[in-house]
Design an enzyme around this catalytic site. Structure first.
Site, PDB file in Angstrom:
ATOM      1  N   HIS A 159       0.615  -1.437  -0.070  1.00 26.05           N
ATOM      2  CA  HIS A 159       0.155   0.313   0.329  1.00 26.05           C
ATOM      3  C   HIS A 159       1.046   0.964   0.244  1.00 26.05           C
ATOM      4  CE1 HIS A 159      -3.068  -2.477   1.896  1.00 26.05           C
ATOM      5  NE2 HIS A 159      -3.603  -2.283   1.305  1.00 26.05           N
ATOM      6  N   LYS A 186     -16.957  -7.075   5.310  1.00 23.72           N
ATOM      7  CA  LYS A 186     -15.407  -7.624   5.637  1.00 23.72           C
ATOM      8  C   LYS A 186     -15.376  -7.576   7.885  1.00 23.72           C
ATOM      9  CE  LYS A 186     -12.599  -6.742   1.739  1.00 23.72           C
ATOM     10  NZ  LYS A 186     -11.544  -6.556   1.756  1.00 23.72           N
ATOM     11  N   ARG A 199      -2.575  -5.764  -7.542  1.00 22.19           N
ATOM     12  CA  ARG A 199      -1.789  -6.966  -8.174  1.00 22.19           C
ATOM     13  C   ARG A 199      -1.239  -7.851  -8.871  1.00 22.19           C
ATOM     14  NH1 ARG A 199      -3.675  -8.364  -2.185  1.00 22.19           N
ATOM     15  NH2 ARG A 199      -5.481  -8.518  -3.149  1.00 22.19           N
ATOM     16  N   SER A 245      -2.813  -7.929   2.792  1.00 21.79           N
ATOM     17  CA  SER A 245      -2.903  -7.772   4.294  1.00 21.79           C
ATOM     18  C   SER A 245      -3.292  -9.045   4.377  1.00 21.79           C
ATOM     19  CB  SER A 245      -3.781  -7.153   4.371  1.00 21.79           C
ATOM     20  OG  SER A 245      -3.799  -5.706   4.448  1.00 21.79           O
TER      21      SER A 245
END
Length: 162
Positions: free
Chosen positions: A19, A43, A92, A130
């Protein structure tokens, strides 16, 4: 000249060096970057919003052009309130693109003045998320190269002192 403001939204649970790479590179393009923590009810977060705010602020303290904030509701509404027209998103892998593309199209449909800039994550962080960091940290693994020191310490406290 109008200030170029971008919003980098996400859950940042927790913020990683990947990040931070996007933030650093985004600052080479934009005058101001708002790192905006989304309240995502779907989440289950490890860190509270306040904890994430503190961790991100500590991680970007050397970047005066970065503002850290939170928002609820639609990103397009938040961006309008902030006077921002660009959403900055890191990718990514190709697998990230499909969902991000759908979100970008939806946001642009709701507000045609908004654009999304996809920035490829640096090769050294292409695998990093994460979720992976939390998994490694939960087992006591070495996460030094994945997160800032404040995040490492916060993860250690979450998993081994609570």
């Amino acid at each position: 000249m109008k200030k170029r403001i971008a919003v980098y939204p996400g859950s940042f649970d927790p913020i990683t060096n990947g990040h931070l790479d996007i933030i650093h590179r985004g600052l080479q393009i934009f005058d101001e970057l708002i790192v905006a923590i989304a309240h995502n009810v779907s989440k289950k977060a490890l860190f509270s919003i306040d904890e994430r705010l503190a961790l991100i602020r500590e991680s970007v303290k050397d970047y005066p052009q970065v503002r850290v904030d939170t928002f609820q509701g639609l990103l397009v509404d938040y961006m309008t309130r902030q006077g921002a027209r660009i959403v900055l998103r890191g990718l990514r892998a190709v697998s990230d693109f499909e969902n991000e593309f759908q979100l970008a199209q939806m946001n642009h449909t709701m507000n045609s003045e908004l654009e999304t800039l996809f920035m490829m994550t640096s090769v050294s962080y292409g695998y990093l998320s994460s979720s992976i960091v939390k998994e490694v940290a939960s087992w006591g693994g070495d996460i030094d190269e994945f997160v800032p020191l404040c995040v490492k310490n916060a993860l250690k406290n979450k998993f081994f002192q609570e």
